[in-house]
Design an enzyme around this catalytic site. Structure first.
Site, short mmCIF file in Angstrom:
data_model
loop_
_atom_site.label_atom_id
_atom_site.label_comp_id
_atom_site.label_asym_id
_atom_site.label_seq_id
_atom_site.Cartn_x
_atom_site.Cartn_y
_atom_site.Cartn_z
N LYS A 56 0.80 -1.23 0.00
CA LYS A 56 0.00 0.00 0.00
C LYS A 56 0.84 1.28 0.00
O LYS A 56 0.36 2.33 -0.44
CB LYS A 56 -0.94 0.01 1.20
CG LYS A 56 -2.05 -1.03 1.16
CD LYS A 56 -3.13 -0.64 0.17
CE LYS A 56 -4.36 -1.53 0.31
NZ LYS A 56 -5.44 -1.12 -0.61
N SER A 307 0.77 -9.80 -0.55
CA SER A 307 0.44 -8.38 -0.50
C SER A 307 0.79 -7.70 0.81
O SER A 307 1.02 -6.48 0.84
CB SER A 307 -1.05 -8.17 -0.79
OG SER A 307 -1.83 -8.91 0.13
#
Length: 409
Positions: A56, A307
């Site tokens: 992110k 992720s």
């Protein structure tokens, strides 16, 4: 909206330049064990080792860098289940911008604390991501601040796409498997690979408790699941796909693989044991999806995108427990005994004779469903696999014990 698809390659290149020296490029890593299990050449993209613990930071920092001075002076607001909030708080603090992160009350405590640690304000509103997002949007309208969406934003998608450039810079993959929540990561990677590795197939993995990708692909439009989300993979629990991400992946991503919490837990456990990597539920989803696609991946060059690794320790304990049960490494069994001296010792000896290790034991003689003069013993056993569990069952049956295997809860 169609223009975002055409402009994305250029936006990703611009993001790459902005992020140079800010993010940590995450080189692909190998595991002979995963290669053997999948019978493929498998490369792991470990974004759990990225700054702030997930991919992110790529999109958050890129979006902050594109703000005007006036926008910076008014501050920014975001909604997040955790990872976007941490990344945005880090990026905003580095840029000297005031940020407020709205997180659902169900967010992991570790993610709430980590977000606050980057020096920005955290507000808890709503029971899930979508309710937190609605509260954040209202806050922006009241303050005149800029809302920075976790995935439905062109510059955020472009930042995430730099992960795709890194993949293509190292290998030419046949298949890239990406976890999907709101769609920002898969959109960015898909756009990057469209120009650098156009023959690579990108497959999205979604949580069974938040299956917005399959719903969107079926409708050929960004879709919401229409019910509350329910998954341990909070990073995937958006309940909807963003309009911009879907436009980018339309026609390029053609399938979704759905994994349940048990399969995610199995993947978390496998990564811990074999790769020595700690992934959160969303982070392990790509491996969980690959395990379901094993037959199709045989002989191919496959990239699994991990992720993130920001996981609450209490949740990790639950995930490991579920994962151990899934693969037959943990066996819970309830045995009824006569409540007499030596009976518990005999039971433990019988278990020990099978080679199982007692991890936990609860001895209850007051249950209403247990006869007076009896006791219910709940055992949690460390086992070697399904065949070992069968041996334990046969041992108990052979010795005349009455037992049951409680449903996993």
């Amino acid at each position: 909206m169609a223009s975002i698809r055409a402009s994305m390659p250029e936006l990703i290149e611009e993001a790459r330049r902005r992020l140079d020296g800010i993010i940590k490029p995450t080189p692909l890593i190998r595991s002979t064990t995963i290669d053997r299990i999948l019978d493929a050449q498998v490369f792991i993209k470990p974004e759990n080792l990225q700054k702030t613990g997930s991919f992110k930071i790529r999109g958050a920092y890129n979006r902050i860098a594109t703000l005007t001075q006036e926008q910076k002076s008014r501050g920014v607001v975001a909604a997040s289940a955790g990872n976007h909030g941490q990344a945005l708080a880090y990026a905003a603090t580095r840029a000297g911008v005031s940020a407020t992160i709205v997180m659902p009350t169900s967010a992991a405590i570790a993610k709430i604390d980590a977000t606050r640690s980057y020096g920005q304000s955290v507000v808890l509103e709503g029971v899930d991501y979508q309710e937190a997002r609605a509260a954040a949007s209202k806050m922006c309208a009241d303050r005149g601040a800029t809302f920075i969406d976790a995935y439905d934003d062109a510059e955020v998608i472009a930042g995430q796409g730099t992960a795709g450039l890194e993949i293509a810079g190292e290998i030419t993959p046949d298949v890239v498997i990406v976890p999907v929540g709101g769609g920002g990561l898969i959109a960015g990677i898909t756009a990057a690979l469209a120009t650098r590795a156009p023959n690579a197939e990108v497959i999205g993995v979604e949580a069974a408790g938040s299956p917005q990708l399959s719903a969107s692909l079926a409708a050929d439009a960004p879709a919401s699941i229409g019910r509350p989300v329910d998954t341990i993979a909070d990073g995937l629990a958006t309940g909807r796909i963003g309009a911009m991400p879907f436009e980018v992946i339309r026609g390029r991503v053609k399938r979704a693989v759905t994994v349940d919490d048990f399969e995610i837990g199995e993947a978390v456990l496998l990564m811990l044991e074999r790769l020595k990597l700690l992934a959160e539920g969303a982070g392990a989803a790509a491996l969980a999806g690959a395990l379901k696609l094993k037959d199709e991946l045989k002989g191919k060059t496959v990239v699994l995108v991990v992720s993130g690794g920001n996981i609450d320790i209490n949740l990790l304990d639950r995930i490991i427990g579920h994962g151990l049960v899934k693969v037959g490494r943990l066996f819970r069994v309830a045995v009824d005994l006569r409540d007499r001296p030596g009976e518990l010792g005999k039971l433990i000896s019988a278990i020990a004779a099978t080679g199982a290790n007692v991890r936990a034991i609860d001895h209850d003689r007051t249950r209403r469903d247990v006869a007076i003069g009896g006791a219910r013993v709940m055992l949690e056993l460390e086992t070697r696999g399904p065949a070992h569990i069968d041996t334990i069952r046969e041992q108990l049956k052979g010795l005349g014990y009455v037992f049951e295997v409680p449903a996993l809860g």
